[in-house]
Design a protein around this motif. Sequence first.
Motif, mmCIF file in Angstrom:
data_model
loop_
_atom_site.group_PDB
_atom_site.id
_atom_site.type_symbol
_atom_site.label_atom_id
_atom_site.label_comp_id
_atom_site.label_asym_id
_atom_site.label_seq_id
_atom_site.Cartn_x
_atom_site.Cartn_y
_atom_site.Cartn_z
ATOM 1 N N THR A 91 13.776 -2.286 -10.290
ATOM 2 C CA THR A 91 13.230 -3.546 -9.796
ATOM 3 C C THR A 91 13.795 -3.871 -8.425
ATOM 4 O OG1 THR A 91 12.892 -4.426 -12.023
ATOM 5 C CG2 THR A 91 13.112 -6.037 -10.224
ATOM 6 N N ALA A 92 12.904 -4.094 -7.461
ATOM 7 C CA ALA A 92 13.319 -4.354 -6.084
ATOM 8 C C ALA A 92 12.080 -4.603 -5.233
ATOM 9 C CB ALA A 92 14.097 -3.167 -5.514
ATOM 10 N N VAL A 93 12.316 -5.052 -4.015
ATOM 11 C CA VAL A 93 11.281 -5.014 -2.985
ATOM 12 C C VAL A 93 11.361 -3.647 -2.322
ATOM 13 C CG1 VAL A 93 10.487 -5.968 -0.793
ATOM 14 C CG2 VAL A 93 11.341 -7.499 -2.585
ATOM 15 N N TYR A 94 10.241 -2.956 -2.289
ATOM 16 C CA TYR A 94 10.182 -1.619 -1.703
ATOM 17 C C TYR A 94 9.565 -1.713 -0.308
ATOM 18 C CZ TYR A 94 11.639 0.586 -6.009
ATOM 19 O OH TYR A 94 12.383 0.977 -7.095
ATOM 20 N N LEU A 95 10.258 -1.127 0.654
ATOM 21 C CA LEU A 95 9.821 -1.171 2.044
ATOM 22 C C LEU A 95 9.649 0.243 2.582
ATOM 23 C CD1 LEU A 95 12.622 -3.244 1.756
ATOM 24 C CD2 LEU A 95 11.344 -4.238 3.644
#
Length: 123
Positions: A91-95
């Motif tokens: 779970t995370a913001v993927y960039l």
Amino acid sequence: QVQLVESGGGLVQPGDSLRLSCVGSTNIFMTYAMGWFRQTPGKEREFVASISRKTNYKEYTASVKGRFTISRDNARNTVYLQMNSLKPEDTAVYLCAARQGVVSRAIDDYDSWGQGTQVTVSS
């Protein structure tokens, strides 16, 4: 620099799959090495995967090796991150990020970044 737009994030259950996409706004996309990074609140941005300009070299962080696959389609100015067997810790913001030259794991080596897409893995 190049503008990058990610998509494909969402809420999934543990064990599910997602494919992230990142489109670059340049007709010289093939001159950029591309990377995927992720970030969670209170933690430093973390390297996930990178791919060379002509796709012949790829790198992964140890925690995703064997589960995630990075690929690119230079004709579509797009880089992908196929994520299988997702875990809550993914779970995370993927960039996505771009740099001209060789692949790198170092955040500071990349000079173009997208806004990110949220991936949440939860039952």
